[in-house]
Write a protein that holds these residues in place. Structure first.
Motif, mmCIF file in Angstrom:
data_model
loop_
_atom_site.group_PDB
_atom_site.id
_atom_site.type_symbol
_atom_site.label_atom_id
_atom_site.label_comp_id
_atom_site.label_asym_id
_atom_site.label_seq_id
_atom_site.Cartn_x
_atom_site.Cartn_y
_atom_site.Cartn_z
ATOM 1 N N CYS A 1 3.829 -0.848 4.411
ATOM 2 C CA CYS A 1 2.502 -0.455 4.884
ATOM 3 C C CYS A 1 2.148 -1.232 6.143
ATOM 4 N N GLN B 1 6.185 7.615 10.422
ATOM 5 C CA GLN B 1 4.852 7.250 9.954
ATOM 6 C C GLN B 1 4.359 8.355 9.015
ATOM 7 N N GLU B 2 3.710 7.944 7.937
ATOM 8 C CA GLU B 2 3.109 8.885 6.998
ATOM 9 C C GLU B 2 1.596 8.681 7.018
ATOM 10 N N HIS B 3 0.888 9.596 7.654
ATOM 11 C CA HIS B 3 -0.564 9.514 7.714
ATOM 12 C C HIS B 3 -1.227 10.251 6.556
ATOM 13 N N THR C 1 3.642 3.604 5.826
ATOM 14 C CA THR C 1 2.431 4.225 5.292
ATOM 15 C C THR C 1 1.215 3.437 5.773
ATOM 16 N N THR C 2 0.019 3.973 5.532
ATOM 17 C CA THR C 2 -1.204 3.288 5.976
ATOM 18 C C THR C 2 -1.809 2.404 4.889
ATOM 19 N N SER D 1 -5.985 9.146 2.658
ATOM 20 C CA SER D 1 -4.738 8.429 2.906
ATOM 21 C C SER D 1 -5.015 7.060 3.513
ATOM 22 N N ARG E 1 -0.947 10.954 2.189
ATOM 23 C CA ARG E 1 -0.405 10.348 0.970
ATOM 24 C C ARG E 1 0.845 11.081 0.508
ATOM 25 N N HIS E 2 1.736 10.352 -0.165
ATOM 26 C CA HIS E 2 2.923 10.960 -0.771
ATOM 27 C C HIS E 2 2.530 12.144 -1.641
ATOM 28 N N TYR F 1 5.890 5.643 -2.598
ATOM 29 C CA TYR F 1 7.127 6.095 -1.949
ATOM 30 C C TYR F 1 8.343 5.352 -2.502
ATOM 31 N N ASP G 1 0.243 3.444 -1.236
ATOM 32 C CA ASP G 1 1.103 4.589 -0.923
ATOM 33 C C ASP G 1 2.544 4.150 -0.696
ATOM 34 N N ALA G 2 2.735 2.987 -0.072
ATOM 35 C CA ALA G 2 4.098 2.470 0.105
ATOM 36 C C ALA G 2 4.763 2.263 -1.251
#
Length: 413
Positions: free
Chosen positions: A186, A136-138, A164-165, A289, A140-141, A173, A169-170
């Motif tokens: 996402c 999980q990426e909480h 991602t949230t 994010s 931002r890239h 990535y 952002d997805a």
């Protein structure tokens, strides 16, 4: 199905802690869920942990803990990447305990989910091969430094998915961090309905919440509110949260003549009872994010005014329907939007009703369904994705050999 979350510190206050506990509780309706906290600094978690969720702390950092006497406690982490800004909080003992857990109790997991970059590296290095491994990426890239992004690109290739949230952002990535065989998508955070009644929109109160940090731009909010305060003398601003900028913001309140009108309220958890006392909630951030406080406000039937910053607010707020979006860094635009919402009582109440309805997107049910669908898809495509991952590793090597061969041929007479 056994699902394990790897969390930095389940005993602390933070957005990632809160969202992880929300998701864990929702999944525990039908699954065996465990949260592994890398460290523990107090006796009990600050947030309520669902009794169906097992909490496993790995390293106890409290003053009289036996862990403090072990040699690895004072040694810097070797496996947790130095490029992650939390590296200083990790030790060699955490490295060892994570590895032992994932090789022991964690081996029985069907899904293991990491919740921050350095922990996702742990997952790539030590995660059980039979389990689905999801990062999980909480953040931002683009919030990660270049060095950390290089580290993540190398390790994320071993995982099954990166979640991602936000959709935006997805997309970033997928464009900037090619990961063959890794699903990048996402899934928004769960924000449960609060136990408080919605705002009645009668209190002349604007609320804001978040860490008192530069990126949250509470200085810009105070500047905008100074304009509002002249035209709407009955309205007050309450800012909830703690952080390094408190003294600076206190001084700014005095300089702008807002003493008694704008108040730093300190941290409050849960925040929803405070939002329900307000008629507008505002965010002036340079970047988000996700935008957890926006959804929490909407859950209380409160319209929100937010900067249209990357990446979350535009995917949460429908401008003119359940809130307002304004340009980043523009105090005048922020003040004008607040004044518009304040002056239009019927419109404000209509926005509040729309916000309450719109926020149902973040109910536990739809989010859990998306995760369960993801688990099923990842399990069904495991072989196919492994082939793509292998191709992703081999093709660059083949291309390099072809280029070298061509250069040698050109050099021949």
């Amino acid at each position: 199905m056994k699902i394990v979350f790897l969390l930095h510190n389940a005993y602390a206050i933070g957005g990632t802690v809160r969202t992880t506990l929300n998701l864990a509780a929702a999944l525990a309706e039908r699954h065996d869920v465990e949260i592994v906290s890398m460290m523990r600094h107090r006796a009990r978690p600050r947030f309520t942990v669902d009794p169906r969720v097992t909490l496993v702390p790995l390293v106890d950092t409290r003053e009289r803990s036996p862990d403090r006497e072990l040699p690895g406690f004072g040694a810097p982490a070797a496996d947790f990447p130095v490029e992650d800004k939390r590296h200083g909080q990790y030790s060699r003992l955490v490295d060892v305990r994570v590895r032992e857990y994932l090789a022991g109790p964690g081996r029985g997991a069907d899904v293991v989910i990491g919740t921050r970059p350095g922990i996702n590296v742990y997952l790539a290095l030590f995660g059980p091969r039979r389990a689905l491994r999801i990062a999980q990426e909480h953040l931002r890239h683009d919030a990660h430094g270049k060095a950390l992004r290089r580290v993540l690109a190398r390790h994320y290739r071993r995982l099954d998915a990166v979640v991602t949230t936000t959709r935006a952002d997805a997309a970033v990535y997928r464009a900037r961090m090619p990961l063959p065989g890794v699903r990048v998508l996402c899934v928004p955070n769960i924000v449960p309905a609060p136990s408080v009644a919605p705002s009645d929109h009668t209190a002349p109160v604007i609320a804001a919440a978040g860490r008192l940090a530069r990126g949250k731009r509470f200085d810009l909010l105070l500047e905008a509110f100074a304009t509002v305060a002249v035209k709407e003398p009955d309205w007050r601003l309450r800012i909830y949260g703690g952080g390094a900028q408190r003294e600076r913001l206190e001084a700014m309140i005095g300089e702008l003549g807002l003493a008694g009108r704008a108040v730093l309220m300190g941290p409050h958890s849960p925040i929803e009872p405070e939002f329900a006392k307000a008629s507008v909630v505002v965010s002036a951030s340079d970047a988000e994010s996700f935008g957890m406080t926006l959804v929490e406000a909407m859950r209380c039937g409160v319209p929100v005014v937010s900067t249209d910053c990357p990446l979350g607010p535009a995917e949460i707020v429908h401008d003119g329907v359940d809130g307002r979006l304004v340009p980043v860094g523009d105090a005048a635009a922020l003040a004008n939007a607040l004044l518009d919402v304040i002056k239009d009582g019927p419109g404000r109440r209509a926005m509040g009703r729309a916000a309450l309805e719109s926020a149902r997107r973040f109910d536990p049910g739809p989010v859990v369904a998306r995760y369960e669908l993801l688990f099923a898809e990842l399990a069904a495509t495991r072989g196919r994705r492994a082939c793509r991952r292998l191709q992703g590793r081999l093709l660059p090597a083949v291309r390099r050999r072809v280029r070298r061969a061509r250069r040698r041929l050109r050099r021949r007479p």
